[in-house]
Design an enzyme around this catalytic site. Structure first.
Site, PDB file in Angstrom:
ATOM      1  N   ASP A 139       0.858  -1.181   0.000  1.00  0.00           N
ATOM      2  CA  ASP A 139       0.000   0.000   0.000  1.00  0.00           C
ATOM      3  C   ASP A 139       0.900   1.238   0.000  1.00  0.00           C
ATOM      4  O   ASP A 139       1.855   1.302   0.769  1.00  0.00           O
ATOM      5  CB  ASP A 139      -0.896  -0.014   1.243  1.00  0.00           C
ATOM      6  N   HIS A 166     -10.653  -5.406  -2.762  1.00  0.00           N
ATOM      7  CA  HIS A 166      -9.278  -5.505  -2.286  1.00  0.00           C
ATOM      8  C   HIS A 166      -9.274  -5.873  -0.812  1.00  0.00           C
ATOM      9  O   HIS A 166     -10.160  -5.494  -0.062  1.00  0.00           O
ATOM     10  CB  HIS A 166      -8.489  -4.219  -2.540  1.00  0.00           C
TER      11      HIS A 166
END
Length: 135
Positions: free
Chosen positions: A32, A97
């Site tokens: 991320d 996700h």
């Protein structure tokens, strides 16, 4: 079925760079870029679908083992696996996700409120009777 405007579909196509951790024909995992803690990663299906119910089961079966492998690789003793569906549930990218978020201490990682409701056995029984035939 990719979406031209979807940031995750663009990452899958290689149009946007990502720090990849794992890739197969059905799944991509990467770090991320706005992590809640060190090791915060995303595991996404390559199939574009906004919500969990949109993703084929044979793709979903690969996601959780990869999330598990990432959690293990981070060495985190405490971690969260998070998947949100819809704006009210804090989903900001309309492509399914799964977050793998190490929780090394109170300050880093996912902070969660848990607004529990009072126990009502009659309501729970009625809800079970409503939902069970559909599952």
């Amino acid at each position: 079925m990719a979406s031209a405007a979807c940031i995750f579909c663009r990452i899958i196509k290689g149009e946007i760079p990502a720090f990849k951790l794992y890739e197969s024909d059905k799944v991509l995992a990467f770090l991320d870029i706005q992590p809640l803690s060190s090791g915060h990663a995303l595991v996404i299906p390559k199939y574009h679908g906004a919500k969990l119910i949109d993703i084929p089961d044979d793709t979903l079966t690969e996601i959780l083992p990869i999330a598990k492998r990432i959690a293990k690789a981070t060495g985190a003793e405490n971690y969260n696996i998070l998947q949100n569906n819809g704006r009210l549930a804090h989903q900001f990218v309309d492509h399914v996700h799964f977050h793998v978020i190490p929780k090394p201490n109170e300050e880093q990682g996912l902070g969660v409120g848990w607004p529990m409701q009072e126990t009502n056995m009659e309501k729970l029984k009625a809800l079970q009777e409503q939902l069970q035939p559909k599952v």
